[in-house]
Design an enzyme around this catalytic site. Structure first.
Site, PDB file in Angstrom:
ATOM      1  N   LYS A 162      10.450  12.013   4.308  1.00  0.00           N
ATOM      2  CA  LYS A 162      11.115  10.775   4.731  1.00  0.00           C
ATOM      3  C   LYS A 162      12.619  11.002   4.892  1.00  0.00           C
ATOM      4  CE  LYS A 162       8.101   7.372   4.960  1.00  0.00           C
ATOM      5  NZ  LYS A 162       7.775   6.911   6.316  1.00  0.00           N
ATOM      6  N   GLU A 171       4.587  13.703   3.892  1.00  0.00           N
ATOM      7  CA  GLU A 171       5.566  13.200   4.869  1.00  0.00           C
ATOM      8  C   GLU A 171       6.971  13.285   4.297  1.00  0.00           C
ATOM      9  OE1 GLU A 171       4.984   9.281   6.602  1.00  0.00           O
ATOM     10  OE2 GLU A 171       7.012   9.336   7.465  1.00  0.00           O
ATOM     11  N   ASP A 221       4.504  10.256   0.704  1.00  0.00           N
ATOM     12  CA  ASP A 221       5.867  10.280   1.273  1.00  0.00           C
ATOM     13  C   ASP A 221       6.801  10.849   0.212  1.00  0.00           C
ATOM     14  OD1 ASP A 221       5.315   8.381   3.709  1.00  0.00           O
ATOM     15  OD2 ASP A 221       4.489   7.355   1.968  1.00  0.00           O
ATOM     16  N   ASP A 229      -5.475   2.871   4.855  1.00  0.00           N
ATOM     17  CA  ASP A 229      -5.367   2.495   3.437  1.00  0.00           C
ATOM     18  C   ASP A 229      -6.736   2.483   2.758  1.00  0.00           C
ATOM     19  OD1 ASP A 229      -2.804   2.079   4.176  1.00  0.00           O
ATOM     20  OD2 ASP A 229      -2.787  -0.084   3.840  1.00  0.00           O
ATOM     21  N   HIS A 245      -4.007   6.818   3.254  1.00  0.00           N
ATOM     22  CA  HIS A 245      -2.603   6.520   3.500  1.00  0.00           C
ATOM     23  C   HIS A 245      -1.884   6.065   2.226  1.00  0.00           C
ATOM     24  CE1 HIS A 245       0.501   3.676   5.392  1.00  0.00           C
ATOM     25  NE2 HIS A 245       0.861   4.887   5.765  1.00  0.00           N
ATOM     26  N   ARG A 246      -0.936   6.867   1.769  1.00  0.00           N
ATOM     27  CA  ARG A 246      -0.242   6.633   0.486  1.00  0.00           C
ATOM     28  C   ARG A 246      -1.273   6.593  -0.652  1.00  0.00           C
ATOM     29  NH1 ARG A 246       3.636   1.575   2.544  1.00  0.00           N
ATOM     30  NH2 ARG A 246       3.976   2.398   4.626  1.00  0.00           N
ATOM     31  N   HIS A 300       7.378   5.745  -0.850  1.00  0.00           N
ATOM     32  CA  HIS A 300       7.531   5.472   0.581  1.00  0.00           C
ATOM     33  C   HIS A 300       8.958   5.070   0.963  1.00  0.00           C
ATOM     34  CE1 HIS A 300       7.493   3.109   4.308  1.00  0.00           C
ATOM     35  NE2 HIS A 300       6.623   4.015   4.688  1.00  0.00           N
ATOM     36  N   GLU A 344      -2.418  11.185   1.914  1.00  0.00           N
ATOM     37  CA  GLU A 344      -1.082  11.166   2.527  1.00  0.00           C
ATOM     38  C   GLU A 344      -0.080  10.666   1.500  1.00  0.00           C
ATOM     39  OE1 GLU A 344       2.212   9.328   5.170  1.00  0.00           O
ATOM     40  OE2 GLU A 344       0.982   8.311   3.675  1.00  0.00           O
TER      41      GLU A 344
HETATM   42  O1  G3P Z   1       0.901   8.781   8.240  1.00  0.00           O
HETATM   43  C1  G3P Z   1       1.518   7.895   9.089  1.00  0.00           C
HETATM   44  C2  G3P Z   1       2.321   6.899   8.358  1.00  0.00           C
HETATM   45  O2  G3P Z   1       2.402   7.224   7.017  1.00  0.00           O
HETATM   46  C3  G3P Z   1       3.691   6.693   8.915  1.00  0.00           C
HETATM   47  O3  G3P Z   1       4.186   5.461   8.515  1.00  0.00           O
HETATM   48  O4  G3P Z   1       5.677   4.042   7.237  1.00  0.00           O
HETATM   49  O5  G3P Z   1       3.407   4.449   6.386  1.00  0.00           O
HETATM   50  O6  G3P Z   1       5.089   6.256   6.309  1.00  0.00           O
HETATM   51  P1  G3P Z   1       4.612   5.049   7.041  1.00  0.00           P
HETATM   52 CA    CA Z   2       3.811   7.963   5.355  1.00  0.00          CA
END
Ligand code: G3P
Ligand code: CA
Length: 277
Positions: free
Chosen positions: A144, A142, A70, A264, A41-42, A83, A68
């Site tokens: 945004k 992702e 954003d 994470d 995640h990120r 993000h 992942e």
């Molecule tokens: O992958 C799911 C998650 O990334 C969505 O929430 O706020 O971390 O982008 P956020």
């Molecule tokens: Ca995300």
């Protein structure tokens, strides 16, 4: 101590040991088991500043299946990996990404969240991320706030169109219309719809509508349940769950039978290696 009492104490001690070992084994599984998809995640953002090259490299080192990230658009229409829509939290700058050019964004320190060790860590573009990492790991991109960035779908498609094999790419968003647009531009790319906690309990009709074009329906693990996951599966969809805070992410993921987790990687790296062997 009499013989009988000593034996009793010994038996009790052994029983306690078994209980403790059993407890440990049950609670030790904190990362995705082999059969689950593991998404950093990120990047592996527990170890390095989120959405930076350092966090993405850490995700690769820890054998994530996907990284992942954003994306937003800069003032000069470059796809920026970050993000928030503002640079304030993760860099030493202030203001909106959309009000700055790539050249201005390049001057910022994106290592702020991790202090001295990552001073000077630069902001990345989506192009750089794909060029540098896609040959060795999958990417979950992702989009945004697409309503803020008219044309962002075409920009993402343009970055990806240069690649013959897009089977390692998933594009996700909370915005269903934006994903429908991406699907029409890149029909072979997998799509994931992110579900907001307030929309977690979906009707069959909604699930049918979503799985008609999306491959994944992804939930915050605290706002779904086995019934919802089963319903998505019955409609041919897959489910990834994410959480930043829920320590029972893996336990719930297994209980609900999801296809993978987005985390994470805030667990012990040696356990991650073990699970992937
Ligand atoms: O992958 C799911 C998650 O990334 C969505 O929430 O706020 O971390 O982008 P956020
Ligand atoms: Ca995300």
């Amino acid at each position: 101590m009499g013989k009988e009492r000593a034996l009793y104490v010994a038996v009790l001690a052994i029983a306690c040991l078994f209980v403790l070992v059993g407890y440990n084994n049950q609670t030790k599984i904190r990362i995705a088991p082999k059969e689950m998809i593991s998404v950093a995640h990120r990047g592996a953002s527990a170890y390095a500043p989120e959405n930076t090259r350092a966090a993405f490299q850490k995700g690769v080192d820890l054998q994530a299946d996907y990284l992942e990230c954003d994306v937003h658009l800069s003032k000069d229409d470059e796809l920026i990996v970050m993000h928030d829509d503002k640079v304030d939290r993760t860099t030493d700058g202030k203001g909106y990404v959309r009000d700055k050019t790539l050249a201005e964004l390049r001057t910022l320190n994106a290592g702020k969240l991790f202090g001295e060790d990552f001073v000077g860590e630069p902001i990345m573009t989506l192009q750089e991320l794909v060029d540098e990492f896609y040959s060795e790991v999958g990417l979950v991109i992702e989009i945004k706030n697409p309503e803020t960035y008219p044309g962002i779908e075409e920009k993402v498609a343009h970055v990806l169109e240069r690649y013959d094999d897009l089977s390692g790419i998933i594009i996700q968003s909370f915005d269903v219309d934006s994903l429908k647009k991406i699907h029409s531009l890149l029909p072979d790319v997998e799509i994931a719809i992110l579900i907001r906690p307030t929309d977690s309990f979906m009707s069959q009709q909604r699930i049918e509508e979503y799985t008609a074009f999306a491959n994944y329906i992804n939930f915050n693990v605290s706002f779904t349940n086995k019934r919802m996951v089963d319903l998505v599966h019955e409609h041919g969809g897959k489910v990834l769950v994410w959480s930043k805070k829920d320590r029972r992410l893996i336990w719930k993921a297994q209980k609900y039978g999801v296809d993978g987790i987005i985390s994470d990687f805030s667990e012990k790296p040696e356990e991650m290696y073990l699970a992937k062997e």
